[in-house]
Design a protein around this motif. Sequence first.
Motif, mmCIF file in Angstrom:
data_model
loop_
_atom_site.group_PDB
_atom_site.id
_atom_site.type_symbol
_atom_site.label_atom_id
_atom_site.label_comp_id
_atom_site.label_asym_id
_atom_site.label_seq_id
_atom_site.Cartn_x
_atom_site.Cartn_y
_atom_site.Cartn_z
ATOM 1 N N GLY A 290 115.363 48.796 26.109
ATOM 2 C CA GLY A 290 115.884 47.755 25.246
ATOM 3 C C GLY A 290 116.709 46.798 26.079
ATOM 4 O O GLY A 290 116.841 46.974 27.291
ATOM 5 N N PRO A 291 117.295 45.761 25.467
ATOM 6 C CA PRO A 291 118.073 44.783 26.236
ATOM 7 C C PRO A 291 119.197 45.418 27.059
ATOM 8 O O PRO A 291 119.474 44.984 28.168
ATOM 9 N N ARG A 292 119.859 46.433 26.472
ATOM 10 C CA ARG A 292 120.935 47.127 27.192
ATOM 11 C C ARG A 292 120.805 48.636 26.976
ATOM 12 O O ARG A 292 121.795 49.346 26.825
ATOM 13 N N SER A 293 119.579 49.119 27.019
ATOM 14 C CA SER A 293 119.284 50.549 26.869
ATOM 15 C C SER A 293 118.429 50.998 28.037
ATOM 16 O O SER A 293 117.545 50.255 28.486
ATOM 17 N N LEU A 294 118.686 52.214 28.516
ATOM 18 C CA LEU A 294 117.936 52.741 29.650
ATOM 19 C C LEU A 294 117.353 54.101 29.317
ATOM 20 O O LEU A 294 118.034 54.954 28.723
ATOM 21 N N ALA A 295 116.098 54.294 29.675
ATOM 22 C CA ALA A 295 115.462 55.605 29.569
ATOM 23 C C ALA A 295 115.829 56.402 30.814
ATOM 24 O O ALA A 295 115.656 55.927 31.939
ATOM 25 N N THR A 296 116.336 57.602 30.633
ATOM 26 C CA THR A 296 116.809 58.420 31.748
ATOM 27 C C THR A 296 116.157 59.794 31.706
ATOM 28 O O THR A 296 115.627 60.224 30.672
ATOM 29 N N VAL A 297 116.240 60.495 32.832
ATOM 30 C CA VAL A 297 115.807 61.882 32.886
ATOM 31 C C VAL A 297 116.782 62.634 33.779
ATOM 32 O O VAL A 297 117.240 62.117 34.794
#
Length: 405
Positions: free
Chosen positions: A89-96
């Motif tokens: 998203g604009p200020r969202s990050l997918a992490t692992v």
Amino acid sequence: MTRQVDVLVVGAGPAGLVAASLLAVTGARVEVLERERQAGGVPRHCAHRGFGAWPHTLTGPAYARLLADAAVRAGADVRTGVTALDWAGPRSLATVGPDGPETVAARAVVLATGARERPRAARLVPGTRPAGVYTTGELQQAVHLHGQHIGSRVLIVGAEDVSYAAADTVRTAGARVVALVTDRPRALTRPARALDARLRHRIPLLTGTAVTELLGHGRLSAVRVRHHDGRTATLSCDTVVFTGDFVPEHELARRGALTLDPGTRGPAVDGALRTSRPGVFAVGSVLHAVESAATAAREGAYAATAVRDRLARDTGWPGGVPLIAEPPLGRITPNRVTPADSFPYLLRTTTPLTRPVLHVTQDGRPLHRERPTRTAAVPHRPLTLTARWTHRVDPEGGPVRVTVT
């Protein structure tokens, strides 16, 4: 699962940790993501002193622990072993991480992903693929963090400050430096340091010389080099370390389609260290590979103020005009300018300059003239340009240009 925080900092080096500390102490919910198992960034494996405030300087590992502990005490959640994969998203990050995949959304994101040295493959050095090939970071981690044996005869490619730091690491590991090799006409470090390496430690410096091939099967056995006049030679060694030639870790910036500056190859930022994506900031070596830990920490502190403004009121990318460093200047950071900017600018030159004078112009109109405090400018040392002139910038005008005489 998506979690919401106020500020998400990607990278736990000096810039990210200082920003996180100053934001968390105000009561903001701050989360720091670090893909390594320990926070602290590059200083973690720099065993020499010189970090922190003079005269009470620290070793790199002690400085890293100091910054990480300060961030945790301030209330920041420092999560190690977690990698930011992509934007969700604009200020969202997918992490692992150890707990699996997760999405973290924030009101503001600070990119502090640092820089990396270009390895042998990126430098297009041909030959076999033997063991015993390192970058400086890999060498320092192997020696200082893991106590590994690196070989006995080491060739170092480069003659910058980081190259001489690699030579110190080699000696710490009980190995001998065969030579330092650089395609430059002279060493890019302090003359006293180069002289000390040559006289006290008996390390030859081969200038105007390029590595053309790696030799050996299983383990490196030699390196073929070519001098600028065409002469070739084969140097016997069992380890080679490629130093310098840093590039920003800008993968997240690229994936987010952030505007990149052609001079630094990192995200373009304005005087508040804001990127072209509203609510996303960038600090440290991802902007300019690579400056000192003190510079990174200072930028982290400055960015914390801009992020607090973002949290208080929804400020975005203000536009401004491009700030261009003309040759022989190679880069400038920040690289966009508005009349309200007050953060000093860092420049690098590509050639040595004696008694340089910086000139700032816009559309042919002089804005500022300044003589830096350094009487000589060299490619491996930053130049500083004050921001006293930014109020004269026309926000509707053309690019602002910085030239040197």
